[in-house]
Design an enzyme around this catalytic site. Sequence first.
Site, PDB file in Angstrom:
ATOM      1  CE  LYS A 264     -37.176 -46.506  23.951  1.00 23.56           C
ATOM      2  NZ  LYS A 264     -38.353 -47.291  24.387  1.00 23.56           N
TER       3      LYS A 264
ATOM      4  CG  HIS B 225     -40.150 -33.603  -0.815  1.00 21.76           C
ATOM      5  ND1 HIS B 225     -41.309 -34.238  -0.428  1.00 21.76           N
ATOM      6  CD2 HIS B 225     -40.057 -32.489  -0.048  1.00 21.76           C
ATOM      7  CE1 HIS B 225     -41.881 -33.536   0.528  1.00 21.76           C
ATOM      8  NE2 HIS B 225     -41.154 -32.475   0.785  1.00 21.76           N
TER       9      HIS B 225
ATOM     10  NE  ARG C 216     -43.033 -25.101   4.145  1.00 19.11           N
ATOM     11  CZ  ARG C 216     -42.554 -24.444   5.206  1.00 19.11           C
ATOM     12  NH1 ARG C 216     -43.239 -23.485   5.746  1.00 19.11           N
ATOM     13  NH2 ARG C 216     -41.378 -24.737   5.705  1.00 19.11           N
ATOM     14  CB  THR C 217     -44.082 -32.103   4.253  1.00 20.94           C
ATOM     15  OG1 THR C 217     -43.368 -31.350   3.256  1.00 20.94           O
ATOM     16  CG2 THR C 217     -44.379 -33.489   3.701  1.00 20.94           C
TER      17      THR C 217
END
Length: 357
Positions: A80, A129, A51-52
């Site tokens: 890496k 969030h 969704r995000t």
Amino acid sequence: MRHLLDTTDLTLKEIDDMISLSMDIINNGEKYSESCKGKKLATLFFEPSTRTRLSFEAAMLELGGSVLGFSEANSSSAAKGETVGDTVRIVSGYADIIAMRHPLEGAAKVASAKALVPVINAGDGGHAHPTQTLTDLLTVFREKGRLDNMTVGVCGDLKFGRTVHSLIKAMSRYKNVRFVLISPKELSVPDYIITDVLEPSGCEYKAVTSIEEVMGELDILYMTRIQRERFYSQEEYLKYKDAFILNGEKLVNAKKDLTIMHPLPRVNEIAYDVDDDPRAKYFEQAHNGKYIRMALILTLLKWIDEEADHTENMLTVNGIQCSNPHCISNHESLPHISKHTGTNGTFRCIYCETRTK
């Protein structure tokens, strides 16, 4: 230049203005269809998302812009060993704005210090969030017509649930908002949410371990899943994964105008029979994410020349190692920085907000 790392980076007026802009986008989408023509959004997702990430990409495309980026850490130079700071500094030369999700708490803070363009925190571990919270606020506003004078129940994993932390921070700033914290004691909200957010705000709150006993009090019920990826062991996850399951039977005593929300994805914490209840708004909530992210992108690009307020209210102290094993400062070569809280000789990590003696 301003970033969005937490909802507290925005004033209430700025949040309200963003919601108003979102409502105009919903009602008059065509007039915004070329607002970001020639602009590029970089989506740096070191952690899986549906969704995000897709709502950010859809938002930029509907604004007439373009998108580049990656959807997992293994497809980036992080595989890496490249640091967050280096990745963001490089990507800043390719894009006009960055949306980043990362499993380590405080990663967005590090990114903002190195970026040459605005950074949007799309989730940093179990910490915050903010764009989900803006989505939640838009959903509450569309359903209730207000963001004050209500009782909000948050249920499930309140310890690792970054959406819950961000929502409490945001809604505690509005008048007469009362919180009911519903969780096993072992998954209750972190101490800093109580001591640094709820208590200073003067919000009334209580913690309970049963959803049935408080159902009739709630105007909003915000369900969350027990997050497998945040636990230290499979055994610990299995102990709590079925702690709270919402079904039609448990809604018998709920208010007729209750709004049921969930940041998604769900596992088993909301039974499928609830989907047909007109009070269930979690799918509409997900769709609202596109509109609020369109408003956020437009706003941050408009603010590109504004200076962020970097004033610290507490003494900055170097050298105190964060006790949170998920903090980015314990995984990358970063200075250990904490801020004196002013009480009981405790400090708070500047990256993830964990309190340490």
